[in-house]
Design a protein around this motif. Structure first.
Motif, mmCIF file in Angstrom:
data_model
loop_
_atom_site.group_PDB
_atom_site.id
_atom_site.type_symbol
_atom_site.label_atom_id
_atom_site.label_comp_id
_atom_site.label_asym_id
_atom_site.label_seq_id
_atom_site.Cartn_x
_atom_site.Cartn_y
_atom_site.Cartn_z
ATOM 1 N N GLY A 1 61.149 59.027 25.126
ATOM 2 C CA GLY A 1 60.026 58.110 25.297
ATOM 3 C C GLY A 1 60.210 56.788 24.583
ATOM 4 N N LEU A 2 61.409 56.231 24.655
ATOM 5 C CA LEU A 2 61.692 54.976 23.959
ATOM 6 C C LEU A 2 61.192 53.784 24.754
ATOM 7 C CD1 LEU A 2 65.362 55.698 22.809
ATOM 8 C CD2 LEU A 2 63.223 56.166 21.586
ATOM 9 N N HIS A 3 60.827 52.723 24.045
ATOM 10 C CA HIS A 3 60.319 51.523 24.698
ATOM 11 C C HIS A 3 61.463 50.841 25.471
ATOM 12 C CE1 HIS A 3 58.388 47.620 25.282
ATOM 13 N NE2 HIS A 3 57.244 48.201 24.931
ATOM 14 N N PRO A 4 61.211 50.383 26.702
ATOM 15 C CA PRO A 4 62.286 49.779 27.506
ATOM 16 C C PRO A 4 62.895 48.526 26.873
ATOM 17 C CG PRO A 4 60.134 49.510 28.571
ATOM 18 C CD PRO A 4 59.956 50.506 27.462
ATOM 19 N N LEU A 5 62.104 47.744 26.123
ATOM 20 C CA LEU A 5 62.675 46.551 25.482
ATOM 21 C C LEU A 5 63.673 46.936 24.389
ATOM 22 C CD1 LEU A 5 59.557 44.207 25.176
ATOM 23 C CD2 LEU A 5 61.469 44.034 26.785
ATOM 24 N N ILE B 1 69.580 51.963 16.020
ATOM 25 C CA ILE B 1 68.928 53.194 15.566
ATOM 26 C C ILE B 1 67.497 53.230 16.088
ATOM 27 C CG2 ILE B 1 68.300 54.586 13.564
ATOM 28 C CD1 ILE B 1 70.391 53.016 11.957
ATOM 29 N N PHE B 2 67.108 54.365 16.650
ATOM 30 C CA PHE B 2 65.734 54.615 17.065
ATOM 31 C C PHE B 2 65.202 55.753 16.197
ATOM 32 C CE2 PHE B 2 67.993 52.983 20.712
ATOM 33 C CZ PHE B 2 67.105 52.124 21.331
ATOM 34 N N MET B 3 64.053 55.532 15.563
ATOM 35 C CA MET B 3 63.461 56.581 14.732
ATOM 36 C C MET B 3 62.026 56.833 15.162
ATOM 37 S SD MET B 3 62.974 56.858 10.586
ATOM 38 C CE MET B 3 61.490 55.835 10.559
ATOM 39 N N GLY B 4 61.734 58.080 15.496
ATOM 40 C CA GLY B 4 60.382 58.489 15.817
ATOM 41 C C GLY B 4 59.865 59.466 14.791
ATOM 42 N N ALA B 5 58.719 60.055 15.061
ATOM 43 C CA ALA B 5 58.127 60.985 14.106
ATOM 44 C C ALA B 5 58.967 62.235 13.932
ATOM 45 C CB ALA B 5 56.716 61.370 14.556
ATOM 46 N N VAL C 1 64.727 44.675 12.660
ATOM 47 C CA VAL C 1 63.906 45.880 12.754
ATOM 48 C C VAL C 1 62.659 45.530 13.556
ATOM 49 C CG1 VAL C 1 62.520 47.555 11.487
ATOM 50 C CG2 VAL C 1 64.743 46.859 10.583
ATOM 51 N N GLU C 2 62.349 46.355 14.552
ATOM 52 C CA GLU C 2 61.146 46.163 15.358
ATOM 53 C C GLU C 2 60.385 47.481 15.447
ATOM 54 O OE1 GLU C 2 62.278 44.579 19.135
ATOM 55 O OE2 GLU C 2 62.762 42.579 18.336
ATOM 56 N N ARG C 3 59.071 47.383 15.355
ATOM 57 C CA ARG C 3 58.228 48.573 15.446
ATOM 58 C C ARG C 3 57.507 48.599 16.784
ATOM 59 N NH1 ARG C 3 57.445 51.714 11.115
ATOM 60 N NH2 ARG C 3 58.233 50.969 9.093
ATOM 61 N N TYR C 4 57.531 49.756 17.413
ATOM 62 C CA TYR C 4 56.775 49.999 18.642
ATOM 63 C C TYR C 4 55.697 51.033 18.351
ATOM 64 C CZ TYR C 4 60.560 47.351 20.757
ATOM 65 O OH TYR C 4 61.446 46.366 21.077
ATOM 66 N N THR C 5 54.974 51.433 19.345
ATOM 67 C CA THR C 5 53.800 52.279 19.134
ATOM 68 C C THR C 5 54.121 53.556 18.369
ATOM 69 O OG1 THR C 5 52.841 51.444 21.186
ATOM 70 C CG2 THR C 5 51.885 53.457 20.262
ATOM 71 N N ASP C 6 55.140 54.266 18.812
ATOM 72 C CA ASP C 6 55.428 55.565 18.210
ATOM 73 C C ASP C 6 56.857 55.702 17.695
ATOM 74 O OD1 ASP C 6 56.595 55.469 20.649
ATOM 75 O OD2 ASP C 6 55.872 57.414 21.365
ATOM 76 N N HIS C 7 57.578 54.586 17.605
ATOM 77 C CA HIS C 7 58.928 54.671 17.044
ATOM 78 C C HIS C 7 59.376 53.309 16.526
ATOM 79 C CE1 HIS C 7 59.639 53.539 21.284
ATOM 80 N NE2 HIS C 7 60.695 52.893 20.824
ATOM 81 N N LEU C 8 60.462 53.336 15.779
ATOM 82 C CA LEU C 8 61.033 52.142 15.160
ATOM 83 C C LEU C 8 62.427 51.912 15.747
ATOM 84 C CD1 LEU C 8 61.054 51.180 11.434
ATOM 85 C CD2 LEU C 8 63.246 51.627 12.533
ATOM 86 N N PHE C 9 62.758 50.627 15.950
ATOM 87 C CA PHE C 9 64.093 50.261 16.423
ATOM 88 C C PHE C 9 64.753 49.376 15.379
ATOM 89 C CE2 PHE C 9 66.788 47.041 18.546
ATOM 90 C CZ PHE C 9 67.775 47.883 19.029
#
Length: 319
Positions: free
Chosen positions: A56-60, A102-106, A74-82
């Protein structure tokens, strides 16, 4: 494409199959304190998009991971960090950088590597510390970032060694092409700066408030290492500027010395040239033309004047 994939329960690794269906099953079976760590190397577009859809990663963010030469950020999206950062290697006066996203979610951490050294050592080092790994994906994020930043300090140390070699060469008496090497080192230092400096603010935010309380001390340690690397870059850049200025100053001094020697030589040879020019004129009534000792006298006077001029130039340091 998926180099490594594992579930971590209470900090202990449980390997998982490397396919999309297994990832979906692993995600569905995660407990409250479990997380999934996935490592991908040089993926094709469709391969990364398939994993991104599963997580469920953000397309951007996925688009940034697919496009090379991202600025560290570093960019933050609704439910994960890029997070995008660069590995740095140095060899033979040449800086080589490669991108790690790197993609980091909960409950997951995904690393996407494009070229450069793999991250197996970082994973093994993290797995050897079970208690920190029980903190979740932030522990895995720390392990990856810490491994890359430690590489920065190694590169800085190697650059400082080469700068010392340049300084020694600049102040030696042997001829060398120091200006060429100084330019190369400055260019590589600029490439190194581009990898390190943009990362300082995001890591500082990790250390002061945007990460869980139990993870912040680990990121403060990374921030300290980054600060040392950044200070080393500034020092190297200034030393290279000073070395270049000293090299140019030495060239100018050497050119002035050469010009003085040429001037002194031209002055010495001007005397016999003038006397020979006078006595080379076709006149009959010139002094000493009929005298037997005239020729040796002119030669002796010429040699004496030249010797006196040479002595004066030698005494003044021009020769």
């Amino acid at each position: 494409m998926i180099i490594d994939c594992a579930v971590y329960r209470n900090g202990v690794r449980e390997s998982t199959e490397h396919d999309t269906e297994s990832l979906e099953a692993a995600l569905a079976g995660l407990g409250k304190d479990d997380f999934l760590w996935i490592g991908i190397g040089n993926p094709q577009t469709f391969e990364l998009e398939r994993v991104a859809a599963t997580l469920g990663l953000h397309p951007l963010a996925v688009e940034d991971a697919l496009e090379a030469h991202q600025r560290p950020k570093v960019e933050r999206y609704t439910d994960h960090l890029f997070m995008s950062l660069r590995t740095v290697r140095y060899s033979d006066d040449d800086i080589t950088t490669h991108e790690v996203n790197i993609f980091m979610g909960a409950n997951f951490l995904l690393t996407v590597r494009r070229g450069g050294p793999d991250l197996r050592n970082a994973r093994k080092a993290a797995e050897s510390r079970i208690e920190p790994m029980s903190h979740g994906p932030t522990a895995a994020l720390h392990a990856v970032v810490d491994s890359i930043v430690d590489g920065y300090e190694d590169v800085a140390a190697e650059l400082e060694t080469d700068v010392e070699e340049v300084e020694t060469s600049v102040f030696s008496n042997r001829p060398s092409s120091d200006s060429t090497r100084i330019y190369r080192l400055k260019r590589e230092t600029l490439e190194f700066r581009r990898a390190v400096m943009p990362l300082r603010d995001p890591v500082e935010r990790f250390a002061t408030g945007s990460m869980p309380e139990d993870s912040r001390p680990y990121f403060r340690d990374i921030a300290d290492h980054l600060a040392r690397a950044a200070d080393a870059i500034d020092t190297i850049d200034k030393l290279l500027d000073n070395a270049l200025n000293a090299h140019l100053a030495q060239l100018s001094v050497q050119q002035n010395a050469d010009m003085r020697k040429l001037t002194a030589g031209a002055t010495i040879f001007a005397v016999p040239t003038a006397i020979a020019g006078i006595y080379g004129m076709n006149f009959e009534h010139m002094p000493e033309l009929k005298w037997t000792l005239g020729y040796p006298l002119v030669i002796a006077v010429t040699a004496g004047i030249c010797g006196y001029i040479y002595w004066r130039f030698k005494r003044s340091g021009w020769l």
